[in-house]
Design a protein around this motif. Structure first.
Motif, short mmCIF file in Angstrom:
data_model
loop_
_atom_site.label_atom_id
_atom_site.label_comp_id
_atom_site.label_asym_id
_atom_site.label_seq_id
_atom_site.Cartn_x
_atom_site.Cartn_y
_atom_site.Cartn_z
N ILE A 25 -2.87 4.04 2.62
CA ILE A 25 -1.58 3.85 1.94
C ILE A 25 -0.54 3.35 2.94
CG2 ILE A 25 0.31 5.03 0.76
CD1 ILE A 25 -1.77 6.92 -0.44
N VAL A 28 -1.45 -0.40 4.16
CA VAL A 28 -1.19 -1.42 3.14
C VAL A 28 0.31 -1.61 2.94
CG1 VAL A 28 -1.39 -1.95 0.67
CG2 VAL A 28 -3.37 -1.12 1.92
N SER A 29 1.05 -0.51 2.84
CA SER A 29 2.49 -0.62 2.62
C SER A 29 3.19 -1.25 3.82
CB SER A 29 3.10 0.76 2.32
OG SER A 29 2.90 1.66 3.39
N TYR A 105 0.24 1.72 -3.60
CA TYR A 105 0.25 0.50 -2.78
C TYR A 105 1.43 -0.39 -3.15
CZ TYR A 105 -4.57 1.35 -1.11
OH TYR A 105 -5.70 1.86 -0.52
N SER A 109 4.88 -0.71 -0.91
CA SER A 109 5.03 -2.04 -0.29
C SER A 109 6.40 -2.63 -0.62
CB SER A 109 3.93 -2.99 -0.76
OG SER A 109 2.66 -2.56 -0.32
N SER A 173 4.26 8.51 2.51
CA SER A 173 3.01 8.43 1.74
C SER A 173 2.67 9.74 1.05
CB SER A 173 1.86 8.02 2.67
OG SER A 173 1.54 9.06 3.59
#
Length: 236
Positions: A25, A28-29, A105, A109, A173
């Motif tokens: 997490i 990706v973010s 995600y 993001s 997260s």
């Protein structure tokens, strides 16, 4: 209340399987947020027609609202949009097919993009404009000058703030548990449910997050040292 030290270790070991989810997490973010943030920063700095106003509004709205609110809006709103489009165009895909971690995600993001845009923008502003003008004078295009001259220096200047933002996304997260994603915090609650030793379980989670934070700080310090040596003409 008596502190059960042995259960802290038991909980710590039980939390380890959830670490990859938390790291995914965060990764990706951070990566998507950095890409979004860089685009937003460039749009605002070079005042791209129309886009720079949209970019400024995006940063203001996202930074002015809580991270959890973003997640809830995505979690509730995205299925409405997806299912509406699927029904209109006759698609077979439905929102129930979206994995829960996908909402995290996307939401994180978007959140990271607004914060990273300010970090990137501050780094770019720290580079003397004369260097870009000098690059133009020797025949470089703006993209070439940005890639070869401006970005390396801006990255070095922004690295401490980038490190702080990454740590912030790691800690943020933990909100993923609100959409049923089993991260470290959610796993701590699961582990403690059987015997109600929540204090020990959350203490183990805190120690684990502390360790991950220290690792990020150490990696950032090593990268900062390497980038600084490179920019000064040392061995890369």
């Amino acid at each position: 209340m008596k502190l059960d030290l042995s259960f802290i270790w038991t909980a710590f070991v039980s939390l380890l399987p959830a670490v990859p989810t938390t790291l995914k997490i965060t990764a990706v973010s951070v990566l998507c947020g950095f890409a979004i943030g860089t685009s937003i920063a460039l749009c605002r700095m070079y005042r791209v027609p129309v886009l720079h106003r949209i970019a400024a509004a995006y940063v203001t709205v996202i930074r002015g609202t809580p991270m959890l609110t973003h997640l809830m809006i995505i979690y509730v709103g995205l299925p409405l949009i997806v299912d509406g489009l699927a029904e209109h165009f006759g698609w077979s895909f439905r929102s129930v097919q979206i994995p829960m971690i996908g909402f995290a995600y996307l939401s994180f993001s978007i959140t990271a993009g607004a914060y990273f845009s300010e970090v990137v923008r501050s780094g770019l502003l720290s580079v003397n404009k004369g260097q870009l003008e000098a690059a133009h004078a020797v025949g470089m295009t703006t993209p070439q000058a940005l890639r070869r001259i401006v970005f390396p220096q801006a990255f070095a200047a922004a690295l401490p703030n980038l490190s702080n933002s990454i740590i912030g996304m790691l800690h943020g997260s933990t909100l993923a548990f609100t959409v049923s994603v089993v991260d470290i915090n959610a796993q701590a609650e699961i582990v403690a449910t059987g015997n109600w030793k929540f204090f020990e379980a959350y203490l183990a989670a805190a120690l684990l997050f502390w360790g991950l934070t220290i690792a990020i700080e150490r990696l950032s310090a090593l990268l900062e040292k390497r980038v600084t040596r490179y920019n000064r003409g040392g061995v890369a």
